[in-house]
Scaffold this active site. Structure first.
Site, PDB file in Angstrom:
ATOM      1  N   GLU A   1       8.275   1.130  11.730  1.00 11.00           N
ATOM      2  CA  GLU A   1       9.462   2.003  11.633  1.00 11.00           C
ATOM      3  C   GLU A   1       8.905   3.415  11.536  1.00 11.00           C
ATOM      4  OE1 GLU A   1      11.827   4.438  10.677  1.00 11.00           O
ATOM      5  OE2 GLU A   1      11.864   3.639   8.641  1.00 11.00           O
TER       6      GLU A   1
ATOM      7  N   THR B   1       0.248   6.901  13.216  1.00 13.02           N
ATOM      8  CA  THR B   1      -0.373   5.852  12.400  1.00 13.02           C
ATOM      9  C   THR B   1       0.184   4.481  12.791  1.00 13.02           C
ATOM     10  OG1 THR B   1      -0.713   7.432  10.624  1.00 13.02           O
ATOM     11  CG2 THR B   1      -0.853   5.126  10.028  1.00 13.02           C
TER      12      THR B   1
ATOM     13  N   LYS C   1       2.338  22.317   6.881  1.00 12.71           N
ATOM     14  CA  LYS C   1       2.735  21.847   8.222  1.00 12.71           C
ATOM     15  C   LYS C   1       4.156  22.328   8.552  1.00 12.71           C
ATOM     16  CE  LYS C   1       4.495  17.879  10.590  1.00 12.71           C
ATOM     17  NZ  LYS C   1       4.862  16.483  10.632  1.00 12.71           N
TER      18      LYS C   1
ATOM     19  N   SER D   1       4.384   7.643  10.259  1.00 12.80           N
ATOM     20  CA  SER D   1       4.349   8.429  11.505  1.00 12.80           C
ATOM     21  C   SER D   1       4.071   7.525  12.707  1.00 12.80           C
ATOM     22  CB  SER D   1       3.259   9.491  11.411  1.00 12.80           C
ATOM     23  OG  SER D   1       1.999   8.868  11.329  1.00 12.80           O
TER      24      SER D   1
ATOM     25  N   LYS E   1       0.870  -1.166   0.000  1.00  5.69           N
ATOM     26  CA  LYS E   1       0.000   0.000   0.000  1.00  5.69           C
ATOM     27  C   LYS E   1       0.918   1.231   0.000  1.00  5.69           C
ATOM     28  CE  LYS E   1      -2.418   3.346   2.303  1.00  5.69           C
ATOM     29  NZ  LYS E   1      -1.951   4.344   1.345  1.00  5.69           N
TER      30      LYS E   1
ATOM     31  N   CYS F   1      13.187  10.137   8.185  1.00  6.73           N
ATOM     32  CA  CYS F   1      12.955   9.814   9.590  1.00  6.73           C
ATOM     33  C   CYS F   1      14.238   9.847  10.400  1.00  6.73           C
ATOM     34  CB  CYS F   1      12.299   8.446   9.700  1.00  6.73           C
ATOM     35  SG  CYS F   1      13.282   7.155   8.961  1.00  6.73           S
TER      36      CYS F   1
ATOM     37  N   GLU G   1       8.748  16.164  15.454  1.00  3.87           N
ATOM     38  CA  GLU G   1       9.321  15.822  14.153  1.00  3.87           C
ATOM     39  C   GLU G   1       8.719  16.771  13.111  1.00  3.87           C
ATOM     40  OE1 GLU G   1       8.123  12.143  12.073  1.00  3.87           O
ATOM     41  OE2 GLU G   1      10.259  11.773  11.802  1.00  3.87           O
TER      42      GLU G   1
HETATM   43  N1  LIG Z   1       9.173   7.466   9.562  1.00  2.15           N
HETATM   44  C1  LIG Z   1       9.041   7.943   8.368  1.00  2.15           C
HETATM   45  O1  LIG Z   1       9.799   7.607   7.521  1.00  2.15           O
HETATM   46  C2  LIG Z   1       7.911   8.842   8.044  1.00  2.15           C
HETATM   47  C3  LIG Z   1       7.401   9.725   8.956  1.00  2.15           C
HETATM   48  N2  LIG Z   1       6.391  10.535   8.601  1.00  2.15           N
HETATM   49  C4  LIG Z   1       5.908  11.508   9.608  1.00  2.15           C
HETATM   50  O2  LIG Z   1       4.504  11.494   9.599  1.00  2.15           O
HETATM   51  C5  LIG Z   1       4.003  12.781   9.360  1.00  2.15           C
HETATM   52  C6  LIG Z   1       2.685  12.666   8.652  1.00  2.15           C
HETATM   53  O3  LIG Z   1       2.861  12.095   7.369  1.00  2.15           O
HETATM   54  P1  LIG Z   1       1.764  11.094   6.811  1.00  2.15           P
HETATM   55  O4  LIG Z   1       1.898  10.909   5.381  1.00  2.15           O
HETATM   56  O5  LIG Z   1       0.436  11.573   7.295  1.00  2.15           O
HETATM   57  O6  LIG Z   1       2.189   9.739   7.536  1.00  2.15           O
HETATM   58  P2  LIG Z   1       1.323   8.477   7.853  1.00  2.15           P
HETATM   59  O7  LIG Z   1       1.993   7.710   8.905  1.00  2.15           O
HETATM   60  O8  LIG Z   1      -0.091   8.887   8.126  1.00  2.15           O
HETATM   61  O9  LIG Z   1       1.339   7.659   6.480  1.00  2.15           O
HETATM   62  C7  LIG Z   1       2.147   6.525   6.253  1.00  2.15           C
HETATM   63  C8  LIG Z   1       1.335   5.433   5.580  1.00  2.15           C
HETATM   64  O10 LIG Z   1       0.259   5.051   6.447  1.00  2.15           O
HETATM   65  C9  LIG Z   1      -0.980   5.145   5.759  1.00  2.15           C
HETATM   66  N3  LIG Z   1      -2.036   5.552   6.683  1.00  2.15           N
HETATM   67  C10 LIG Z   1      -2.370   6.805   7.045  1.00  2.15           C
HETATM   68  N4  LIG Z   1      -3.407   6.781   7.901  1.00  2.15           N
HETATM   69  C11 LIG Z   1      -3.745   5.487   8.082  1.00  2.15           C
HETATM   70  C12 LIG Z   1      -4.753   4.817   8.838  1.00  2.15           C
HETATM   71  N5  LIG Z   1      -5.632   5.486   9.575  1.00  2.15           N
HETATM   72  N6  LIG Z   1      -4.797   3.475   8.809  1.00  2.15           N
HETATM   73  C13 LIG Z   1      -3.912   2.784   8.041  1.00  2.15           C
HETATM   74  N7  LIG Z   1      -2.963   3.362   7.289  1.00  2.15           N
HETATM   75  C14 LIG Z   1      -2.860   4.693   7.309  1.00  2.15           C
HETATM   76  C15 LIG Z   1      -0.735   6.192   4.697  1.00  2.15           C
HETATM   77  O11 LIG Z   1      -1.682   6.110   3.655  1.00  2.15           O
HETATM   78  C16 LIG Z   1       0.681   5.876   4.273  1.00  2.15           C
HETATM   79  O12 LIG Z   1       0.696   4.805   3.350  1.00  2.15           O
HETATM   80  C17 LIG Z   1       5.109  13.465   8.574  1.00  2.15           C
HETATM   81  O13 LIG Z   1       5.025  14.842   8.669  1.00  2.15           O
HETATM   82  C18 LIG Z   1       6.312  12.918   9.267  1.00  2.15           C
HETATM   83  O14 LIG Z   1       6.556  13.623  10.452  1.00  2.15           O
HETATM   84  C19 LIG Z   1       5.825  10.454   7.371  1.00  2.15           C
HETATM   85  C20 LIG Z   1       6.283   9.589   6.415  1.00  2.15           C
HETATM   86  C21 LIG Z   1       7.414   8.760   6.679  1.00  2.15           C
HETATM   87  N1  BAL Z   2      15.687   7.145   5.980  1.00  2.00           N
HETATM   88  C1  BAL Z   2      15.071   5.969   5.560  1.00  2.00           C
HETATM   89  C2  BAL Z   2      13.859   5.615   6.328  1.00  2.00           C
HETATM   90  C3  BAL Z   2      12.797   6.644   6.343  1.00  2.00           C
HETATM   91  O1  BAL Z   2      13.043   7.831   6.225  1.00  2.00           O
HETATM   92  O2  BAL Z   2      11.656   6.292   6.513  1.00  2.00           O
END
Ligand SMILES: NC(=O)C1=CN([C@@H]2O[C@H](COP(=O)(O)OP(=O)(O)OC[C@H]3O[C@@H](n4cnc5c(N)ncnc54)[C@H](O)[C@@H]3O)[C@@H](O)[C@H]2O)C=CC1
Ligand code: BAL
Length: 498
Positions: free
Chosen positions: A268, A249, A353, A246, A192, A303, A392
């Protein structure tokens, strides 16, 4: 490094791309059963790229059934590991042949610079798949100590059907980090992608099919978190979920698992990663180059970004001068211009944001401007209990905190809910090692910024991670489960296994 094109040449490649628009299920592209679509936007221009199938629960059920059928009949899961290896190597070669197309698709979909897509994201994606392919026929099972009349085998089996929930910041690379070990292990997968960045995952699934990975093994369901992510998380016939995104989530996926079939969950998640620069750090110019890379690479949408600089007061001014000088080497602008190192943030919502952190009144030491999806690399002098110091941001914003000594630096580094990554800059080897041990984070780098590489596990402590790890041999634990098989070799029926 591949030979880069000119901006005009990249634009011509982009104009000629055939963009995937449908879900990929059971070996073919298919519309969402509801017929719904959502817009895929180029965040650097605001232009509509295409409309993509918006999947829902009925598509999830269909794809899980197809993935389950594939898993149970063994068309992939029961191949000899060397056969899966061969297919994955063909797959990696096919990605290489299509590397330019994938790099441009990734750039226009995400706002990432073509420079990074060409030199990091696509080559590392290919390397990751090859690495796991090469590993899979070199892993041995175990035989436990047992009496002469018994054999106790400890074997690893593929866990089954897995849901891979992806973020938007490294769409291809995070795909690779998960599909590499999952496919190598023999699982059937349902990917997904994040709704902001679905294109490359769909194209990669098609290439996997072309490489000979059987239908039903590799499925991709584009759509929203609530419409696709949640039904995957709650599905009774999915055996494991691996999520990157995040922390908020991530927590949901634990709830989904608890309230459904207790599927395995690996999370992660976010970070607020400290880069500690002590008073004895050597070569401040080199330190500054690492800090700039750690904070601004991928627009800080990482991240493991070094988003908190914890610096000793005695070196703060000279370090900041050098950081400013290095940041000037990071031009911002059109992601398809190969000279640029800072592209657009992934979406208008995310841009808003990130900008909100610039509005909240910290002292701007460098940068600070933002327009039309682009945020200039920015350095803020922040107080400890401010949102800029604790939350973050996921943008090109470095928050600076000043300390008086080593102990204060380590305590401040650990004063966070997160624990993904950290770095420590010092010439004193004892402080380096003691500091690395004392910091509660999954990866600590000394005198550098980095995430390690494919051979080392990646994941977090505290609210940054849960369950298994991505990368390294350790990643295979996510996609396999242990089984113990006892064999009674005795002729005497009274000798029970015990
Ligand atoms: N650890 C990392 O690599 C990441 C961290 N983030 C953080 O998260 C913040 C928000 O970004 P988002 O895109 O909103 O992250 P998110 O955690 O909401 O999205 C990540 C994945 O989870 C899915 N998702 C979202 N809501 C869901 C739900 N209720 N149930 C199941 N799946 C769900 C999304 O469609 C996407 O595929 C960013 O500003 C950043 O701080 C975002 C992306 C990557
Ligand atoms: N830096 C690789 C992992 C991530 O940002 O989600």
């Amino acid at each position: 490094m591949s030979d880069l094109l000119t901006t005009e040449e990249y634009k011509a490649v982009a104009a000629g791309l055939s963009l995937p628009m449908q879900a990929f299920i059971d070996g073919s592209f298919q519309p969402a059963k509801s017929g719904k679509t959502f817009d895929s936007i180029n965040p650097a221009t605001g232009e509509l790229l295409t409309k993509i199938a918006a999947c829902g629960v009925e598509d999830v059920d269909f794809a899980v059934q197809k993935a389950r059928d594939a898993f149970e009949d063994g068309r992939w899961s029961r191949l000899h590991p060397s056969e899966r290896k061969d297919a994955l190597i063909r797959f990696a070669k096919l990605l290489k042949r299509n590397a330019r197309e994938l790099a441009v698709m990734e750039s226009i979909d995400s706002g990432k610079t073509i420079f990074d897509c060409e030199t990091v994201d696509v080559p590392e994606t290919i390397h990751c798949l090859k690495w796991h392919a090469e590993l899979i026929d070199k892993i041995y099972d175990q035989v436990a100590p047992a009496s002469d009349n018994h054999i106790a085998m400890i074997v690893r089996e593929p866990v089954g059907v897995v849901g891979l929930i992806l973020p938007w910041n490294f769409p291809l690379l995070m795909l690779a980090w998960k599909i590499g070990p999952a496919l190598a292990a023999g699982c059937s997968i349902i990917v997904k992608p994040a709704e902001e960045t679905s294109l490359t995952a769909l194209r990669v699934a098609e290439l996997a099919m072309d490489a000979g990975i059987p239908a039903g093994v590799f499925n991709v369901l584009p759509g929203s978190g609530p419409d696709v992510g949640e039904p995957l998380g709650r599905h009774m016939d999915i055996d494991a979920v691996s999520f990157t995104g995040s922390t908020e989530t991530g927590r949901r996926f634990l709830r989904y698992a608890a309230e459904s079939n207790l599927k395995e969950v690996t999370l992660e998640m976010g970070g607020k990663n400290p880069a500690i620069v002590l008073d004895d750090a050597e070569n401040l110019d080199r330190v500054a180059a690492h800090i700039v890379n750690g904070a601004f690479w991928n627009m800080g949408e990482n991240c493991s970004a070094s988003s908190r600089l914890i610096v000793h007061k005695s070196v703060k001014d000279s370090l900041l001068e050098r950081i400013k000088a290095h940041a000037r080497e990071w031009p911002m602008g059109d992601p398809l211009n190969p000279e640029n190192r800072v592209g657009a943030l992934v979406s208008k919502d995310h841009f808003d944001k990130v900008c909100s952190y610039l509005d909240k009144g910290p002292k701007v030491m460098m940068g600070g401007s933002a327009k039309d999806g682009f945020v200039e690399p920015t350095v803020l002098d922040v107080a400890r209990d401010t949102p800029q110091a604790r939350e973050e941001i996921f943008g090109p914003i470095l928050s600076v905190l000043t300390v008086d000594n080593y102990d204060e630096a380590i305590a401040l580094a650990n004063d966070t809910e997160y624990g993904l990554a950290a770095s420590i800059f010092t010439a004193n080897v004892k402080r380096a090692i003691r500091g690395a041990r004392a910091i509660r984070a999954g990866t600590v780098t000394v005198n550098s910024f980095g995430e390690g590489d494919i051979s080392t596990p990646f994941g977090g402590f505290k609210s940054s991670g849960f369950g298994g790890r991505d990368n390294g041999i350790h990643a295979h634990e996510q996609y396999t489960q242990l089984k113990t098989i006892w064999v009674d070799l005795s002729d005497d029926a009274d000798e029970a296994v015990n």
